[in-house]
Design a protein around this motif. Structure first.
Motif, PDB file in Angstrom:
ATOM      1  N   LEU A 195      12.638   5.744   0.123  1.00 40.33           N
ATOM      2  CA  LEU A 195      12.415   5.019   1.219  1.00 40.33           C
ATOM      3  C   LEU A 195      11.109   5.214   1.931  1.00 40.33           C
ATOM      4  O   LEU A 195      10.690   4.291   2.570  1.00 40.33           O
ATOM      5  CB  LEU A 195      13.535   5.273   2.152  1.00 40.33           C
ATOM      6  N   ASP A 196      10.546   6.566   1.796  1.00 38.49           N
ATOM      7  CA  ASP A 196       9.531   6.694   2.335  1.00 38.49           C
ATOM      8  C   ASP A 196       8.132   5.962   1.745  1.00 38.49           C
ATOM      9  O   ASP A 196       7.013   5.927   2.300  1.00 38.49           O
ATOM     10  CB  ASP A 196       8.991   8.132   2.518  1.00 38.49           C
ATOM     11  N   LYS A 197       8.484   5.568   0.689  1.00 40.91           N
ATOM     12  CA  LYS A 197       7.332   4.709  -0.154  1.00 40.91           C
ATOM     13  C   LYS A 197       7.485   3.461  -0.152  1.00 40.91           C
ATOM     14  O   LYS A 197       6.660   2.590  -0.833  1.00 40.91           O
ATOM     15  CB  LYS A 197       7.303   5.283  -1.436  1.00 40.91           C
ATOM     16  N   ILE A 198       8.337   2.667   0.728  1.00 47.33           N
ATOM     17  CA  ILE A 198       8.466   1.373   0.466  1.00 47.33           C
ATOM     18  C   ILE A 198       8.296   0.962   2.217  1.00 47.33           C
ATOM     19  O   ILE A 198       8.905   1.079   3.014  1.00 47.33           O
ATOM     20  CB  ILE A 198      10.075   1.206   0.474  1.00 47.33           C
ATOM     21  N   VAL A 214       6.232  -1.916   4.942  1.00 45.44           N
ATOM     22  CA  VAL A 214       6.728  -3.203   5.519  1.00 45.44           C
ATOM     23  C   VAL A 214       6.842  -4.469   4.495  1.00 45.44           C
ATOM     24  O   VAL A 214       7.592  -5.138   4.765  1.00 45.44           O
ATOM     25  CB  VAL A 214       5.813  -3.506   6.807  1.00 45.44           C
ATOM     26  N   GLN A 215       5.902  -4.316   3.846  1.00 52.54           N
ATOM     27  CA  GLN A 215       5.944  -5.609   2.734  1.00 52.54           C
ATOM     28  C   GLN A 215       7.133  -5.312   1.707  1.00 52.54           C
ATOM     29  O   GLN A 215       7.355  -6.320   0.889  1.00 52.54           O
ATOM     30  CB  GLN A 215       4.582  -5.859   2.117  1.00 52.54           C
ATOM     31  N   GLY A 216       7.711  -4.283   1.629  1.00 54.42           N
ATOM     32  CA  GLY A 216       8.806  -4.263   0.639  1.00 54.42           C
ATOM     33  C   GLY A 216       8.314  -3.673  -0.515  1.00 54.42           C
ATOM     34  O   GLY A 216       7.236  -2.774  -0.614  1.00 54.42           O
ATOM     35  N   GLN A 232      -0.280 -11.986   1.877  1.00 53.42           N
ATOM     36  CA  GLN A 232      -0.339 -11.181   2.880  1.00 53.42           C
ATOM     37  C   GLN A 232       0.002  -9.647   2.584  1.00 53.42           C
ATOM     38  O   GLN A 232      -0.008  -8.823   3.429  1.00 53.42           O
ATOM     39  CB  GLN A 232       0.723 -11.711   3.905  1.00 53.42           C
ATOM     40  N   ARG A 233       0.192  -9.361   1.313  1.00 58.47           N
ATOM     41  CA  ARG A 233       0.487  -8.021   0.881  1.00 58.47           C
ATOM     42  C   ARG A 233      -0.881  -7.305   0.925  1.00 58.47           C
ATOM     43  O   ARG A 233      -1.976  -7.693   0.843  1.00 58.47           O
ATOM     44  CB  ARG A 233       0.948  -8.160  -0.708  1.00 58.47           C
ATOM     45  N   VAL A 234      -0.536  -6.190   0.927  1.00 62.80           N
ATOM     46  CA  VAL A 234      -1.666  -5.048   1.034  1.00 62.80           C
ATOM     47  C   VAL A 234      -1.419  -4.096  -0.422  1.00 62.80           C
ATOM     48  O   VAL A 234      -0.209  -3.687  -0.624  1.00 62.80           O
ATOM     49  CB  VAL A 234      -1.688  -4.142   2.100  1.00 62.80           C
ATOM     50  N   ALA A 235      -2.313  -4.012  -1.100  1.00 66.82           N
ATOM     51  CA  ALA A 235      -2.176  -3.195  -2.295  1.00 66.82           C
ATOM     52  C   ALA A 235      -1.852  -1.781  -2.296  1.00 66.82           C
ATOM     53  O   ALA A 235      -2.133  -1.065  -1.006  1.00 66.82           O
ATOM     54  CB  ALA A 235      -3.354  -3.294  -3.074  1.00 66.82           C
ATOM     55  N   THR A 236      -1.134  -1.244  -2.988  1.00 66.38           N
ATOM     56  CA  THR A 236      -0.571   0.092  -2.877  1.00 66.38           C
ATOM     57  C   THR A 236      -0.767   0.954  -4.312  1.00 66.38           C
ATOM     58  O   THR A 236       0.027   1.317  -4.934  1.00 66.38           O
ATOM     59  CB  THR A 236       0.893   0.372  -2.739  1.00 66.38           C
ATOM     60  N   THR A 253      -0.597   2.822   0.386  1.00 64.82           N
ATOM     61  CA  THR A 253      -1.251   1.737   0.964  1.00 64.82           C
ATOM     62  C   THR A 253      -2.772   1.968   1.097  1.00 64.82           C
ATOM     63  O   THR A 253      -3.259   2.880   1.634  1.00 64.82           O
ATOM     64  CB  THR A 253      -0.667   1.224   2.285  1.00 64.82           C
ATOM     65  N   ILE A 254      -3.680   0.845   0.625  1.00 66.48           N
ATOM     66  CA  ILE A 254      -4.978   1.197   0.711  1.00 66.48           C
ATOM     67  C   ILE A 254      -5.471   0.601   1.769  1.00 66.48           C
ATOM     68  O   ILE A 254      -5.158  -0.573   2.108  1.00 66.48           O
ATOM     69  CB  ILE A 254      -5.715   0.401  -0.465  1.00 66.48           C
ATOM     70  N   THR A 255      -6.213   1.380   2.490  1.00 65.96           N
ATOM     71  CA  THR A 255      -6.949   0.937   4.057  1.00 65.96           C
ATOM     72  C   THR A 255      -8.137   1.489   4.108  1.00 65.96           C
ATOM     73  O   THR A 255      -8.847   2.143   3.059  1.00 65.96           O
ATOM     74  CB  THR A 255      -6.240   1.882   5.168  1.00 65.96           C
ATOM     75  N   GLN A 256      -9.246   1.005   4.996  1.00 67.10           N
ATOM     76  CA  GLN A 256     -10.398   1.483   5.321  1.00 67.10           C
ATOM     77  C   GLN A 256     -10.529   2.818   5.483  1.00 67.10           C
ATOM     78  O   GLN A 256     -11.307   3.572   4.853  1.00 67.10           O
ATOM     79  CB  GLN A 256     -10.978   0.718   6.369  1.00 67.10           C
ATOM     80  N   ALA A 257      -9.697   3.579   5.980  1.00 63.89           N
ATOM     81  CA  ALA A 257      -9.649   4.996   6.208  1.00 63.89           C
ATOM     82  C   ALA A 257      -9.628   5.679   5.007  1.00 63.89           C
ATOM     83  O   ALA A 257     -10.163   6.680   4.521  1.00 63.89           O
ATOM     84  CB  ALA A 257      -8.629   5.558   7.289  1.00 63.89           C
TER      85      ALA A 257
END
Length: 286
Positions: free
Chosen positions: A62-65, A67-69, A147-151, A156-160
């Protein structure tokens, strides 16, 4: 205050019993799985069905799911001009005993066999026609909207995250690590998720917006043990690699190879280090 989901215990489905899971999928989707065709990976299991389809089952904490599901394969079904198996349906359920969810997606069978393991040790000698469809599919993917963000690797990939990865192998670098272009990416592009001789791209659970060049750099990293293949990937996707974002993604891919968990006998270490040094110099030069 937001409550965080509890972490699930680490499980390797290559050794864990999955009989109850397979039974559940059969009942839910009213299908019979061919147990002789079961393919077991660390966090997923797949098998053929009696209606000539393929079912991929994944276990995710669950910790790896987020907002985008985690309905990547379902959402990828609407993507256009990409060679991928047609999605038929799914079943999702929560584990009764652990903070874990299971998901089974049913798709058409692959048109050809997967090319190999995620990291290749031999050149698959792919024909020019294969590379043409490969390029067309990746270009079509990058041109779409989501609107999905790659994981990648379920993170989740972010600028940081990009900045942290680049700084891990270039700690004294003073160039800007800001990503300019974010475009849809498969985010798990390797040789185990593509087929040949007929090209098809599958396992879409992690796709979403990512820095331009993530897929190309990831595939290049998976090819480094075969220098001719790695060079072919760079040639075919040179418009990605020559971009500034593509250079950052090359360092991102190198950081995964050169990180603290690197195996000293990994044949990719030396070419990854050489490329990292070259890209760092180019970014410094501006």
């Amino acid at each position: 205050m937001m409550l965080s989901a509890p972490s699930a215990r680490a499980v390797d489905l290559r050794v864990e019993s999955v009989d109850n899971v397979l039974d559940h999928v059969e009942r839910s989707l009213q299908v019979e799985l061919d147990r002789d065709t079961v393919v077991r990976k660390r966090r997923s299991v797949g098998a053929r069905t009696d209606r000539r389809t393929w079912i991929r089952i994944e276990r995710r904490g669950l910790d790896k799911i987020g907002v985008q599901g985690w309905n990547g394969t379902e959402c990828a079904a609407r993507l256009e001009d990409i060679a991928q198996p047609v999605w038929r349906g799914c079943v999702v359920w929560q584990d009764a005993d652990e903070p874990v969810m299971w998901r089974a997606d049913e798709t058409e069978l692959l048109p050809s066999a997967p090319i190999g393991n995620a990291i290749l040790s031999e050149d698959p000698k792919l024909p020019d026609a294969w590379w043409q469809v490969f390029n067309a599919s990746l270009d079509a993917l990058a041109a779409q909207d989501t609107q999905r963000v790659a994981t990648p690797d379920t993170v989740t990939i972010t600028q940081a995250l990009v900045t942290e990865a680049v700084r891990s192998i270039a700690p004294t670098a003073d160039f800007d690590t800001t990503v300019e272009w974010w475009v849809p990416a498969h985010a798990d592009l390797n040789w185990a998720n593509m087929t040949a001789p007929t090209f098809s791209l599958f396992d879409w659970e992690d796709w979403g917006n990512a820095p331009r060049g993530l897929d190309s750099a990831s595939l290049w990293g998976s090819s480094l043990a075969v220098p001719a293949l790695a060079n072919r990937v760079r040639h075919e996707r040179r418009h990605d690699f020559e971009s500034r974002d593509g250079m950052l993604m090359t360092l991102f891919a190198c950081s995964k190879i050169l990180g603290p968990e690197a195996h000293p006998q990994d044949p990719r270490l030396e070419p990854a280090r050489r490329m990292a040094d070259q890209v760092i110099a180019e970014l410094h030069a501006g």
